[in-house]
Motif scaffolding. Structure first.
Motif, PDB file in Angstrom:
ATOM      1  N   VAL A  90       0.842  -1.188   0.000  1.00 29.79           N
ATOM      2  CA  VAL A  90       0.000   0.000   0.000  1.00 29.79           C
ATOM      3  C   VAL A  90       0.877   1.237   0.000  1.00 29.79           C
ATOM      4  CG1 VAL A  90      -1.768   1.263   1.282  1.00 29.79           C
ATOM      5  CG2 VAL A  90      -1.769  -1.222   1.290  1.00 29.79           C
ATOM      6  N   HIS A  91       0.520   2.202  -0.813  1.00 25.39           N
ATOM      7  CA  HIS A  91       1.199   3.496  -0.826  1.00 25.39           C
ATOM      8  C   HIS A  91       0.173   4.547  -0.465  1.00 25.39           C
ATOM      9  CE1 HIS A  91       2.144   7.281  -2.983  1.00 25.39           C
ATOM     10  NE2 HIS A  91       3.275   7.113  -2.336  1.00 25.39           N
ATOM     11  N   PHE A  92       0.491   5.403   0.507  1.00 26.05           N
ATOM     12  CA  PHE A  92      -0.401   6.512   0.825  1.00 26.05           C
ATOM     13  C   PHE A  92       0.407   7.700   1.313  1.00 26.05           C
ATOM     14  CE2 PHE A  92      -0.095   4.301   4.868  1.00 26.05           C
ATOM     15  CZ  PHE A  92      -0.076   5.314   5.814  1.00 26.05           C
ATOM     16  N   THR A  93      -0.218   8.855   1.210  1.00 31.42           N
ATOM     17  CA  THR A  93       0.390  10.100   1.658  1.00 31.42           C
ATOM     18  C   THR A  93      -0.343  10.571   2.896  1.00 31.42           C
ATOM     19  OG1 THR A  93       0.895  10.672  -0.624  1.00 31.42           O
ATOM     20  CG2 THR A  93       0.996  12.451   0.978  1.00 31.42           C
ATOM     21  N   SER A  94       0.423  10.943   3.899  1.00 25.03           N
ATOM     22  CA  SER A  94      -0.177  11.401   5.147  1.00 25.03           C
ATOM     23  C   SER A  94      -0.133  12.918   5.224  1.00 25.03           C
ATOM     24  CB  SER A  94       0.572  10.759   6.317  1.00 25.03           C
ATOM     25  OG  SER A  94       1.053  11.695   7.208  1.00 25.03           O
ATOM     26  N   GLY A  95      -1.055  13.476   5.966  1.00 27.49           N
ATOM     27  CA  GLY A  95      -1.095  14.916   6.156  1.00 27.49           C
ATOM     28  C   GLY A  95      -0.400  15.364   7.430  1.00 27.49           C
ATOM     29  N   LEU A  96       0.368  14.475   8.038  1.00 30.38           N
ATOM     30  CA  LEU A  96       1.052  14.811   9.290  1.00 30.38           C
ATOM     31  C   LEU A  96       2.169  15.814   9.020  1.00 30.38           C
ATOM     32  CD1 LEU A  96       1.207  11.230  10.808  1.00 30.38           C
ATOM     33  CD2 LEU A  96      -0.331  13.076  11.457  1.00 30.38           C
ATOM     34  N   GLY A 122       9.469  11.510   3.637  1.00 35.54           N
ATOM     35  CA  GLY A 122       8.611  12.682   3.757  1.00 35.54           C
ATOM     36  C   GLY A 122       7.244  12.273   4.263  1.00 35.54           C
ATOM     37  N   ASN A 123       6.209  12.544   3.475  1.00 32.70           N
ATOM     38  CA  ASN A 123       4.841  12.146   3.831  1.00 32.70           C
ATOM     39  C   ASN A 123       4.401  10.870   3.131  1.00 32.70           C
ATOM     40  OD1 ASN A 123       4.370  14.236   5.590  1.00 32.70           O
ATOM     41  ND2 ASN A 123       3.469  15.561   4.046  1.00 32.70           N
ATOM     42  N   GLU A 124       5.295  10.241   2.378  1.00 31.85           N
ATOM     43  CA  GLU A 124       4.970   9.053   1.600  1.00 31.85           C
ATOM     44  C   GLU A 124       5.261   7.790   2.405  1.00 31.85           C
ATOM     45  OE1 GLU A 124       3.811   9.318  -1.693  1.00 31.85           O
ATOM     46  OE2 GLU A 124       3.791  11.472  -1.292  1.00 31.85           O
ATOM     47  N   PHE A 125       4.220   6.977   2.591  1.00 30.01           N
ATOM     48  CA  PHE A 125       4.348   5.709   3.310  1.00 30.01           C
ATOM     49  C   PHE A 125       4.172   4.562   2.333  1.00 30.01           C
ATOM     50  CE2 PHE A 125       3.283   8.595   6.671  1.00 30.01           C
ATOM     51  CZ  PHE A 125       3.812   8.050   7.833  1.00 30.01           C
TER      52      PHE A 125
END
Length: 157
Positions: A90-96, A122-125
């Motif tokens: 899974v690839h997702f971007t977080s707003g943290l 960065g924000n990429e998980f």
């Protein structure tokens, strides 16, 4: 931090007497003053921590519950020989906003059985999930919402 130092002092002593408490208060005050002067610590940091302490406790409780639920699900996969797991990346971007919050999220994901944070830039998980069920709703999970709430509370102080 002063309170944490004092609690550790009492725990390490193993008992509470007036003498131990007074010496502990003096030593903890000196240690706290040292941290403020040389380690760039401040009383405002303590106030921020105390403000979000209930949210931290809530986060830890939810993390433990999620770990137990995931353990049960992984155990179900193991004891059901006919179930075919479907691994998924899974690839997702977080707003943290802060790196600390992103690292806490990555570690929380990895602590939960069936998921491993493979990469964080960065924000990429990038998260490897044992089964597609673990991958559902990861980008807007309760962990992300609580960490965003904690960041907002710290910013307002």
């Amino acid at each position: 931090m002063f309170v944490a130092f004092l609690v550790l002092w009492i725990i390490f002593n193993g008992r509470i007497t007036l003498e131990i408490l007074l010496i502990g208060i003096l030593l903890c005050a000196a240690l706290f003053a040292f941290c403020c002067k040389f380690l760039d610590y401040s009383v405002s940091r303590d106030l921020k921590l105390y403000r979000i302490l209930p949210m931290i406790i809530q986060y830890v409780v939810i993390l433990i519950v999620e770990i137990l639920k995931a353990n049960r699900q992984v155990f179900h996969f193991i004891i059901t020989p006919t179930y075919q797991v479907e691994p998924k990346l899974v690839h997702f971007t977080s707003g943290l906003k802060t790196e600390f919050a992103r690292v806490v999220l990555a570690n929380s994901i990895t602590l939960t059985p069936g998921t491993i944070t493979v990469n964080l830039e960065g924000n990429e998980f990038y998260v490897h999930c044992l089964d597609r069920e673990f991958a559902e709703g990861m980008e807007d999970s309760i962990f992300v919402k609580l960490l965003e709430k904690m960041e907002a509370a710290v910013d307002h102080v």
